[in-house]
Design an enzyme around this catalytic site. Structure first.
Site, short mmCIF file in Angstrom:
data_model
loop_
_atom_site.label_atom_id
_atom_site.label_comp_id
_atom_site.label_asym_id
_atom_site.label_seq_id
_atom_site.Cartn_x
_atom_site.Cartn_y
_atom_site.Cartn_z
N ALA A 25 0.84 -1.20 0.00
CA ALA A 25 0.00 0.00 0.00
C ALA A 25 0.88 1.24 0.00
O ALA A 25 1.46 1.60 1.02
CB ALA A 25 -0.93 -0.01 1.21
N THR A 28 0.19 4.16 -2.81
CA THR A 28 -0.54 5.29 -3.40
C THR A 28 -1.67 5.77 -2.49
O THR A 28 -2.35 4.97 -1.86
CB THR A 28 -1.12 4.89 -4.76
OG1 THR A 28 -0.06 4.40 -5.60
CG2 THR A 28 -1.79 6.06 -5.44
N GLU A 29 -1.84 7.10 -2.46
CA GLU A 29 -2.88 7.70 -1.64
C GLU A 29 -3.80 8.55 -2.49
O GLU A 29 -3.41 9.02 -3.57
CB GLU A 29 -2.24 8.58 -0.54
CG GLU A 29 -1.35 7.81 0.40
CD GLU A 29 -0.74 8.66 1.51
OE1 GLU A 29 -0.13 8.09 2.41
OE2 GLU A 29 -0.90 9.91 1.45
N GLU A 74 10.26 -4.44 -9.71
CA GLU A 74 8.83 -4.22 -9.89
C GLU A 74 8.53 -3.71 -11.30
O GLU A 74 7.60 -4.18 -11.96
CB GLU A 74 8.34 -3.21 -8.84
CG GLU A 74 6.84 -3.03 -8.82
CD GLU A 74 6.36 -2.14 -7.69
OE1 GLU A 74 5.14 -1.90 -7.61
OE2 GLU A 74 7.21 -1.67 -6.90
N ARG A 84 -10.84 -15.54 -41.73
CA ARG A 84 -11.87 -14.59 -42.14
C ARG A 84 -11.66 -14.16 -43.59
O ARG A 84 -10.54 -14.12 -44.11
CB ARG A 84 -11.84 -13.34 -41.26
CG ARG A 84 -12.02 -13.61 -39.79
CD ARG A 84 -13.41 -14.13 -39.45
NE ARG A 84 -14.43 -13.15 -39.83
CZ ARG A 84 -15.73 -13.37 -39.72
NH1 ARG A 84 -16.17 -14.54 -39.28
NH2 ARG A 84 -16.60 -12.43 -40.06
N GLN A 125 -8.56 -3.20 -34.69
CA GLN A 125 -8.91 -2.79 -36.04
C GLN A 125 -8.98 -4.00 -36.98
O GLN A 125 -9.90 -4.12 -37.79
CB GLN A 125 -7.89 -1.77 -36.56
CG GLN A 125 -8.21 -1.19 -37.92
CD GLN A 125 -9.43 -0.28 -37.90
OE1 GLN A 125 -9.73 0.31 -36.85
NE2 GLN A 125 -10.12 -0.16 -39.02
N LEU A 126 -8.04 -4.91 -36.84
CA LEU A 126 -8.02 -6.08 -37.70
C LEU A 126 -9.14 -7.06 -37.36
O LEU A 126 -9.54 -7.88 -38.21
CB LEU A 126 -6.66 -6.79 -37.61
CG LEU A 126 -5.50 -6.08 -38.31
CD1 LEU A 126 -4.17 -6.77 -37.99
CD2 LEU A 126 -5.72 -6.02 -39.82
N HIS A 127 -9.66 -6.98 -36.16
CA HIS A 127 -10.80 -7.83 -35.79
C HIS A 127 -12.13 -7.25 -36.29
O HIS A 127 -13.17 -7.91 -36.17
CB HIS A 127 -10.87 -8.00 -34.26
CG HIS A 127 -10.03 -9.13 -33.74
ND1 HIS A 127 -8.67 -9.05 -33.63
CD2 HIS A 127 -10.38 -10.37 -33.31
CE1 HIS A 127 -8.20 -10.19 -33.13
NE2 HIS A 127 -9.22 -11.01 -32.95
#
Length: 391
Positions: free
Chosen positions: A134, A136-137, A254, A280, A348-350
């Site tokens: 914890a 961030t505030e 991290e 497709r 976009q390709l979908h």
């Protein structure tokens, strides 16, 4: 079932040994049985059940890098990379497990007392305890020294007051490491910040709402509140006033973990998109035969290959103990932004199918923007990069 040969085709990377690949195979088979069939339901329910944490712990996948004295096998960072990548292949919302295993646990391993290590680390490995960090505030800017949560020492306790937000694993956490200001008179640049281990049953501690997000629905994210919370002085992690130093020491790993996860998400989006357009047609012609589709896929694959080369080099340097915080920050910033661009191209390709809420590419498109805020916003990360290159 995934064979070692199949894994080897994809992961002939310099830091991965045969042992790493066997570990990868075990995790992949475990997740295929215990996570993949349930992931969509977890997303709808807004959380990963504690029973899954216990299962992944029982199978030995959490914190393998820990010393044998605390239940680990003393493994190298390559195992953490494998775990993070396999979790990301299932879905970004499983990233809270990597945070538990490879972000929170290292704080206690590095800075904890023998008593703290014995009390917490074996249960990190078993999945009996879920952890959170914890920091961030509400309303907090990019300066870590601006932390407003206070911890005043009195009669053998720290009396903690304040609030934290955007805490990953916060809603289910059995305990959390909390950054608090213990010296109210400290110079701003030094912060006077300390780290406290705060258990869930601490008097004066409460959880707020589980935070809803546009993506990563089953990634547990919460608000935490401290109202004269009484924390024993024995729960101080490391030395008083050195919290900022500890955070900076762990920031490298991290941010590297964030880059690793984002890169795997981009790779998964590429695979989803290639598989989609192969099947497709548009105007009686396979989409995969159109030059625009080929060019876009080539661009995405090139970005991912460049990112993988960069990150793999950083992994190798990190495993030797090198100080590469500037380079890792570059990777975190560039790869998370790159993944966002890739998600747009894949959507976009979908075509219209990408806007169907339950489609996997739509889910990835919702999930990936959140990673740009992990471990600091782009602006915070760029500021650190600029300072580290002497500007």
């Amino acid at each position: 079932m995934v064979s070692t040969m199949e894994i080897n085709k994809d992961d002939s990377r310099s830091f991965l040994t045969e042992e790493h690949l066997l570990f990868k195979q075990s995790i992949r088979e475990f997740l295929a049985k215990e996570a993949v069939p349930f992931y969509d339901q977890w997303e709808k329910e807004g959380g990963i059940p504690c029973s899954f944490w216990k299962k992944i712990g029982d199978n030995g996948f959490l914190c393998p890098w820990l010393d044998v004295d605390f239940g680990g096998i003393g493994a190298d960072f390559g195992y953490s990379v494998v775990l993070a990548e396999e979790l990301e292949m299932v879905g970004s919302a499983l990233g809270g497990i990597s945070i538990h295993s490879d972000v929170v646990a290292p704080y206690i391993s590095s800075f904890g007392t023998i008593d703290q290590k014995q009390r917490y680390l074996p249960k990190f490995i078993s999945g009996e305890l879920i952890s959170a960090f914890a920091l961030t505030e509400p309303g907090m800017d990019s300066e870590l020294g601006d932390i407003q949560t206070t911890a005043i020492r009195k009669d053998g306790y720290y009396i903690v007051n304040g609030a934290k937000t955007f805490v990953t694993n916060g809603f289910k956490a059995d305990f959390m490491i909390v950054a608090c200001k213990t010296d109210l008179n400290a110079v701003h640049s030094q912060g006077g910040i300390s780290l406290l281990i705060i258990d869930k049953d601490t008097p004066g501690f409460s959880r707020g709402r589980k935070l809803g997000k546009t993506g990563q629905g089953c990634l547990d994210t919460a608000e935490l509140f401290f109202d004269d919370a009484s924390v024993p002085v024995g729960n101080l992690l490391g030395e008083e006033g050195k919290g900022l130093s500890y955070i900076m020491q762990k920031l490298q790993q991290e941010r590297l973990m964030c880059a690793i996860g984002s890169l795997m998400a981009a790779k998964e989006m590429l695979h989803l998109t290639m598989n989609f357009i192969r099947g497709r047609k548009a105007f009686d012609k396979k989409i995969s035969k159109y030059k625009n589709a080929q060019f876009t896929i080539a661009e995405i694959a090139t970005d991912i290959h460049l990112g993988r080369t960069f990150v793999d080099g950083l992994i190798c340097k990190h495993m030797t103990g090198a100080n590469i915080i500037a380079e890792v920050s570059m990777a975190k910033y560039w790869i998370t932004e790159m993944s966002k661009r890739i998600s747009d191209k894949c959507m976009q390709l979908h075509d219209g199918y990408g806007n169907i809420g339950d489609d996997k590419i739509a889910q990835r498109h919702r999930d990936i923007p959140l990673t740009t805020f992990f471990t600091g916003t782009d602006e915070t990360v760029k500021t650190l990069i600029a300072k580290n290159i002497g500007f």
